[in-house]
Enzyme design. Structure first.
Site, PDB file in Angstrom:
ATOM      1  N   HIS A 105       6.921   6.539  11.387  1.00  0.00           N
ATOM      2  CA  HIS A 105       6.619   5.618  10.293  1.00  0.00           C
ATOM      3  C   HIS A 105       7.865   4.847   9.898  1.00  0.00           C
ATOM      4  O   HIS A 105       8.972   5.377   9.925  1.00  0.00           O
ATOM      5  CB  HIS A 105       6.108   6.392   9.066  1.00  0.00           C
ATOM      6  CG  HIS A 105       4.854   7.151   9.305  1.00  0.00           C
ATOM      7  ND1 HIS A 105       4.858   8.429   9.782  1.00  0.00           N
ATOM      8  CD2 HIS A 105       3.553   6.801   9.142  1.00  0.00           C
ATOM      9  CE1 HIS A 105       3.598   8.853   9.891  1.00  0.00           C
ATOM     10  NE2 HIS A 105       2.791   7.884   9.513  1.00  0.00           N
ATOM     11  N   TYR A 111       8.560   4.141   6.899  1.00  0.00           N
ATOM     12  CA  TYR A 111       9.131   4.723   5.674  1.00  0.00           C
ATOM     13  C   TYR A 111      10.075   5.890   5.954  1.00  0.00           C
ATOM     14  O   TYR A 111      10.861   6.298   5.097  1.00  0.00           O
ATOM     15  CB  TYR A 111       8.037   5.148   4.684  1.00  0.00           C
ATOM     16  CG  TYR A 111       7.135   6.268   5.153  1.00  0.00           C
ATOM     17  CD1 TYR A 111       7.574   7.590   5.201  1.00  0.00           C
ATOM     18  CD2 TYR A 111       5.829   5.994   5.550  1.00  0.00           C
ATOM     19  CE1 TYR A 111       6.746   8.609   5.632  1.00  0.00           C
ATOM     20  CE2 TYR A 111       4.988   7.002   5.976  1.00  0.00           C
ATOM     21  CZ  TYR A 111       5.456   8.306   6.022  1.00  0.00           C
ATOM     22  OH  TYR A 111       4.635   9.297   6.461  1.00  0.00           O
ATOM     23  N   ALA A 160      -4.771   7.879   8.232  1.00  0.00           N
ATOM     24  CA  ALA A 160      -5.374   8.195   6.942  1.00  0.00           C
ATOM     25  C   ALA A 160      -5.028   7.022   6.034  1.00  0.00           C
ATOM     26  O   ALA A 160      -3.916   6.498   6.101  1.00  0.00           O
ATOM     27  CB  ALA A 160      -4.774   9.480   6.392  1.00  0.00           C
ATOM     28  N   MET A 191       0.163   3.321   5.616  1.00  0.00           N
ATOM     29  CA  MET A 191       1.593   3.113   5.896  1.00  0.00           C
ATOM     30  C   MET A 191       1.896   3.104   7.387  1.00  0.00           C
ATOM     31  O   MET A 191       2.999   3.484   7.804  1.00  0.00           O
ATOM     32  CB  MET A 191       2.395   4.210   5.199  1.00  0.00           C
ATOM     33  CG  MET A 191       2.141   4.312   3.700  1.00  0.00           C
ATOM     34  SD  MET A 191       3.051   5.670   2.974  1.00  0.00           S
ATOM     35  CE  MET A 191       2.202   5.860   1.398  1.00  0.00           C
ATOM     36  N   SER A 192       0.929   2.696   8.207  1.00  0.00           N
ATOM     37  CA  SER A 192       1.161   2.775   9.661  1.00  0.00           C
ATOM     38  C   SER A 192       0.322   1.734  10.390  1.00  0.00           C
ATOM     39  O   SER A 192      -0.067   0.718   9.822  1.00  0.00           O
ATOM     40  CB  SER A 192       0.788   4.173  10.154  1.00  0.00           C
ATOM     41  OG  SER A 192      -0.609   4.384  10.014  1.00  0.00           O
TER      42      SER A 192
END
Ligand code: HPA
Length: 275
Positions: free
Chosen positions: A82, A84, A112, A210-211
């Site tokens: 990721h 992040y 998710a 986030m992906s």
């Protein structure tokens, strides 16, 4: 991106794999169990592959699992990278480049995500129809390597209509309601504020995570056919009157695991048959 590093990584994988994978699978938070269904599997820890990053987030294993998913040769990433975590988007997309170098021309990405569209519910599976890159980062920024793809890749059908149709056929066969929608990529790692979620609704987003987007952009750049599924693990911030936690995300993905596994299994079989 350095083509030699991609080739070195691919060579290491190639000498260990026992089947020639046709479909690449990137497994998101809590969804890595799919790789446990792969038979005659060769497992390669990321740490064994030159130039591969190594993932740090809870709920993610870091290995490639290569073998057959109900007769279809696949390569699954059990654990992804990721933005992040601090990785550059070039690192995040490196495994996709390696897949392409291994001769894989289809990519299915799972994740998710938080439900932004209030008509979604936690536990729904959502087929991604399109995305919004809202993270302020781009995996193709910088000098283009024409060996990897064109300077200005077309993104008008990033989520393959053919693969999406197969997914809906698979869902119908299983009697499942497979929702559809637009995935928004936010960099994280904080979840959104309620006002940010409202903004994403105005922008036309249905789910936020986030992906996925960097990997899909790289795969399209590489000329791969791509598709994605989000597991709606929670409603995004402010939609319900409750705080969000990573535990909730993992818990929900575990609850829909069987449904998710069944869908991917049936989908992959159909894609193979349609080729
Ligand atoms: N927002 C961003 N990323 C996520 C979420 C969310 O609500 N749920 C799972 N990943």
């Amino acid at each position: 991106m350095n083509y030699t590093s991609i080739q070195e990584a691919a060579r290491t994988v190639n000498t260990r794999q026992k089947v020639q994978p046709k479909i690449g699978l990137i497994l998101g938070s809590g969804l890595g169990v799919l790789a446990d269904e792969i038979t005659d599997a060769v497992t390669i820890p990321y740490a064994d592959i030159p130039h591969f990053p190594v993932s740090t987030v809870e709920g993610h294993k870091g290995q490639l699992v290569i073998g057959e998913l109900h007769g279809v040769p696949v390569l699954a990433m059990q654990g992804r990278f990721h933005f992040y975590e601090g990785w550059d988007v070039k690192d995040v997309t490196f495994p996709v480049r390696v897949m392409k170098e291994l001769g894989i021309d289809k990519l299915i990405v799972t994740n998710a995500a938080g439900g932004v569209n209030p008509s979604l519910n936690a536990g729904d599976l959502m087929l991604i129809t399109d995305h919004i890159n809202h993270a302020g980062s781009h995996p193709l920024r910088g000098r283009n390597n024409p060996e990897l793809g064109v300077r200005f890749p077309d993104m008008s059908a990033a989520y393959s209509p053919r693969l999406r149709e197969e997914a809906q056929h698979a869902a119908a066969e299983l009697g499942m309601n497979l929702r559809e929608g637009v995935y928004v990529w936010n960099s994280g790692p904080s979840y959104e504020t309620p006002v940010e979620v409202k903004m994403l609704q105005y922008l036309g987003g249905d789910a936020v995570g986030m992906s996925t987007v960097p990997e899909v952009i790289a795969a399209r750049h590489a000329g791969m056919e791509t598709a994605g599924i989000s597991c709606i693990s929670n409603m995004a911030a402010g939609i319900l009157d409750q705080p969000l936690s990573h535990e909730e995300v993992i818990e929900t993905t575990e609850k829909v695991r069987e449904e998710f596994l069944g869908l991917i299994r049936e989908w992959v079989k159909r894609i193979e048959k349609g080729d």
